[in-house]
Enzyme design. Structure first.
Site, PDB file in Angstrom:
ATOM      1  N   GLU A 273      11.582   0.587  -6.273  1.00 36.09           N
ATOM      2  CA  GLU A 273      10.302  -0.115  -6.129  1.00 36.09           C
ATOM      3  C   GLU A 273       9.108   0.776  -6.453  1.00 36.09           C
ATOM      4  O   GLU A 273       7.981   0.470  -6.067  1.00 36.09           O
ATOM      5  CB  GLU A 273      10.179  -0.659  -4.711  1.00 36.09           C
ATOM      6  CG  GLU A 273      11.248  -1.663  -4.345  1.00 36.09           C
ATOM      7  CD  GLU A 273      11.154  -2.101  -2.905  1.00 36.09           C
ATOM      8  OE1 GLU A 273      10.269  -2.911  -2.591  1.00 36.09           O
ATOM      9  OE2 GLU A 273      11.949  -1.614  -2.083  1.00 36.09           O
TER      10      GLU A 273
ATOM     11  N   SER B  33      11.919  -6.022  -2.432  1.00 39.46           N
ATOM     12  CA  SER B  33      11.410  -6.670  -3.644  1.00 39.46           C
ATOM     13  C   SER B  33      12.493  -7.430  -4.396  1.00 39.46           C
ATOM     14  O   SER B  33      12.387  -7.650  -5.597  1.00 39.46           O
ATOM     15  CB  SER B  33      10.755  -5.643  -4.581  1.00 39.46           C
ATOM     16  OG  SER B  33       9.623  -5.064  -3.975  1.00 39.46           O
TER      17      SER B  33
ATOM     18  N   TYR C 211       6.552 -10.552  -8.860  1.00 41.76           N
ATOM     19  CA  TYR C 211       5.606  -9.623  -9.473  1.00 41.76           C
ATOM     20  C   TYR C 211       5.204  -9.943 -10.910  1.00 41.76           C
ATOM     21  O   TYR C 211       4.252  -9.364 -11.415  1.00 41.76           O
ATOM     22  CB  TYR C 211       6.188  -8.205  -9.428  1.00 41.76           C
ATOM     23  CG  TYR C 211       6.457  -7.744  -8.018  1.00 41.76           C
ATOM     24  CD1 TYR C 211       5.414  -7.522  -7.127  1.00 41.76           C
ATOM     25  CD2 TYR C 211       7.759  -7.562  -7.561  1.00 41.76           C
ATOM     26  CE1 TYR C 211       5.658  -7.120  -5.829  1.00 41.76           C
ATOM     27  CE2 TYR C 211       8.009  -7.149  -6.266  1.00 41.76           C
ATOM     28  CZ  TYR C 211       6.955  -6.930  -5.412  1.00 41.76           C
ATOM     29  OH  TYR C 211       7.195  -6.542  -4.120  1.00 41.76           O
TER      30      TYR C 211
ATOM     31  N   ARG D  48       5.946  -7.837   7.585  1.00 40.88           N
ATOM     32  CA  ARG D  48       6.159  -9.210   7.141  1.00 40.88           C
ATOM     33  C   ARG D  48       7.596  -9.608   7.420  1.00 40.88           C
ATOM     34  O   ARG D  48       8.514  -8.786   7.254  1.00 40.88           O
ATOM     35  CB  ARG D  48       5.874  -9.317   5.641  1.00 40.88           C
ATOM     36  CG  ARG D  48       5.427 -10.701   5.196  1.00 40.88           C
ATOM     37  CD  ARG D  48       5.307 -10.779   3.679  1.00 40.88           C
ATOM     38  NE  ARG D  48       6.615 -10.868   3.068  1.00 40.88           N
ATOM     39  CZ  ARG D  48       7.037 -10.078   2.087  1.00 40.88           C
ATOM     40  NH1 ARG D  48       6.263  -9.115   1.626  1.00 40.88           N
ATOM     41  NH2 ARG D  48       8.243 -10.252   1.583  1.00 40.88           N
TER      42      ARG D  48
ATOM     43  N   ASP E  38      10.540 -12.648   6.603  1.00 35.25           N
ATOM     44  CA  ASP E  38      10.857 -13.715   5.659  1.00 35.25           C
ATOM     45  C   ASP E  38      11.913 -14.661   6.226  1.00 35.25           C
ATOM     46  O   ASP E  38      12.887 -14.211   6.860  1.00 35.25           O
ATOM     47  CB  ASP E  38      11.362 -13.123   4.343  1.00 35.25           C
ATOM     48  CG  ASP E  38      10.324 -12.245   3.659  1.00 35.25           C
ATOM     49  OD1 ASP E  38       9.124 -12.410   3.950  1.00 35.25           O
ATOM     50  OD2 ASP E  38      10.717 -11.401   2.835  1.00 35.25           O
TER      51      ASP E  38
ATOM     52  N   GLU F 113      14.886 -11.262   6.173  1.00 33.34           N
ATOM     53  CA  GLU F 113      14.658  -9.821   6.255  1.00 33.34           C
ATOM     54  C   GLU F 113      13.273  -9.538   6.804  1.00 33.34           C
ATOM     55  O   GLU F 113      12.422 -10.429   6.899  1.00 33.34           O
ATOM     56  CB  GLU F 113      14.822  -9.147   4.891  1.00 33.34           C
ATOM     57  CG  GLU F 113      13.788  -9.529   3.846  1.00 33.34           C
ATOM     58  CD  GLU F 113      14.002  -8.772   2.540  1.00 33.34           C
ATOM     59  OE1 GLU F 113      15.137  -8.361   2.258  1.00 33.34           O
ATOM     60  OE2 GLU F 113      13.025  -8.605   1.803  1.00 33.34           O
TER      61      GLU F 113
ATOM     62  N   ASN G 143      10.009  -6.662   6.410  1.00 26.49           N
ATOM     63  CA  ASN G 143       9.410  -5.649   5.542  1.00 26.49           C
ATOM     64  C   ASN G 143       8.442  -4.829   6.377  1.00 26.49           C
ATOM     65  O   ASN G 143       7.447  -5.371   6.873  1.00 26.49           O
ATOM     66  CB  ASN G 143       8.654  -6.309   4.384  1.00 26.49           C
ATOM     67  CG  ASN G 143       9.558  -7.154   3.510  1.00 26.49           C
ATOM     68  OD1 ASN G 143      10.114  -6.689   2.534  1.00 26.49           O
ATOM     69  ND2 ASN G 143       9.727  -8.420   3.882  1.00 26.49           N
TER      70      ASN G 143
ATOM     71  N   GLY H 144       4.281  -5.233   0.222  1.00 33.74           N
ATOM     72  CA  GLY H 144       3.463  -4.983  -0.954  1.00 33.74           C
ATOM     73  C   GLY H 144       1.992  -5.257  -0.696  1.00 33.74           C
ATOM     74  O   GLY H 144       1.624  -6.117   0.106  1.00 33.74           O
TER      75      GLY H 144
END
Length: 335
Positions: free
Chosen positions: A26, A158, A225, A264, A266, A279, A281, A285
């Site tokens: 990443e 990612s 992205y 974060r 998900d 998951e 984070n 990002g």
């Protein structure tokens, strides 16, 4: 905020080092995040320097922090080496305050299997899975879980190395792609809407529904992205009561692994309305396509304000203890 208040805020933060780059898959995303954070802090008058950290630089990080007279660090490193507890451990040894979760929570957050085991132990919904160490084991696991399945690395973020596999013919290329990034897991596929909830301090920000285009089987790297047709719904379309349940599940999942500061979580919401944890984070990002800034914007917080708010959590703090929570709050206290 008036100019005088911004100056006082910048003075309180002191000299800030923004760590970016790293050596994970990443890296490019991290560079984009770090540059955006650095520019945002500068725009608020913060004395910030950006550092593209490589392996050699990590070995000399303590010396550089002293040489640069750094007061605190904003971690914008994604993936292995920066989001998995390694850099956090170096900063703790240097007794340097830094943003985000501590060493142990960062390591757990990067390990999808460990996260899922903790969540399962607490009775939270997360898709069934199997760790596999060979192609034949991957095939057996996929058959046992039922088609389709997700095959992915146990670390990295990612959606690097992640594949949705619909039939036996797809197992081999998906397994080899995931194995190129480390250990591999096969996971039950949950059909439904994709949602994410950002955490800032003790609060959750508005949930976002992510709608990848028909060209993407799920919210993969390209959808995150590169694609310009990925949809982001804020408000997310859920009722106020259901969004509150989703937010509570996110805070619980975040706290159970000992995470703190910001991050974060998900989810997939299935047709019956169950929220399945995918998951967490711990260093999300911070690019133009990123979700935490979108959620912050929805409550009136601009990008520089978000960066400063994350950084202000380090004021008055010592390096994070390496404890792991067994409840809805981190072992070293919620930020």
């Amino acid at each position: 905020m008036n100019e005088q208040a911004q100056q006082a805020q910048a003075q309180a933060l002191g000299r800030v080092m923004v760590l970016m780059g790293g050596w994970s898959a990443e890296r490019e995303v991290s560079l984009a995040s770090g540059r955006a954070v650095h520019e945002a802090l500068i725009s608020r008058g913060v004395d910030a320097i950006g550092v593209d950290l490589d392996r050699a630089g990590a070995q000399e990080l303590g010396k550089r922090l002293l040489a640069e007279r750094v007061d605190r660090v904003f971690i914008a490193l994604h993936g292995r080496g920066g989001e998995d507890g390694q850099v956090q451990a170096l900063l703790e040894l240097a007794e340097m305050p830094y943003t985000g979760s501590g060493m142990a929570a960062s390591a757990i957050g990067m390990d999808k299997v460990m996260c899922k085991r903790i969540w399962q132990g607490a009775g939270l919904d997360t898709p069934a899975f199997a760790m596999v160490d060979s192609l034949s084991a991957a095939r057996e696991a996929a058959e046992a879980l039922g088609w389709p399945v997700i095959i992915k690395p146990t670390a990295d973020g990612s959606s690097v190395g992640v594949s949705k596999v619909d039939d036996p013919a797809g197992v081999e290329p998906a397994f080899r792609e995931a194995a190129a990034h480390g250990e591999v897991m096969v996971e039950q596929f949950i059909a439904g809407g994709e949602y994410t909830v950002a955490i800032l301090g003790e609060q959750s920000l508005p949930a976002i529904r992510i709608e990848a285009s028909a060209d993407h089987a799920f919210y993969d790297y390209q959808a995150k992205y590169e694609a310009e047709d990925t949809g982001y719904r804020i408000p997310c379309g859920l009722s106020a009561e259901e969004e509150a349940r989703l937010a509570e599940a996110a805070r619980t999942a975040f706290g159970l692994i000992g995470a703190r500061g910001w991050g974060r979580v998900d989810f997939i919401r299935d047709a019956e309305g169950r929220h399945w944890l995918i998951e967490v984070n711990t260093v999300p990002g911070m690019t133009s396509h990123s979700l935490v800034p979108m959620a912050a914007h929805a409550v009136g917080m601009d990008f520089p304000g978000l960066c400063v708010a994350i950084l202000e959590q380090t004021l008055g703090s010592r390096p994070h203890p390496a404890g792991v929570s067994t409840g809805g709050e981190s072992a070293d206290g919620a930020v």
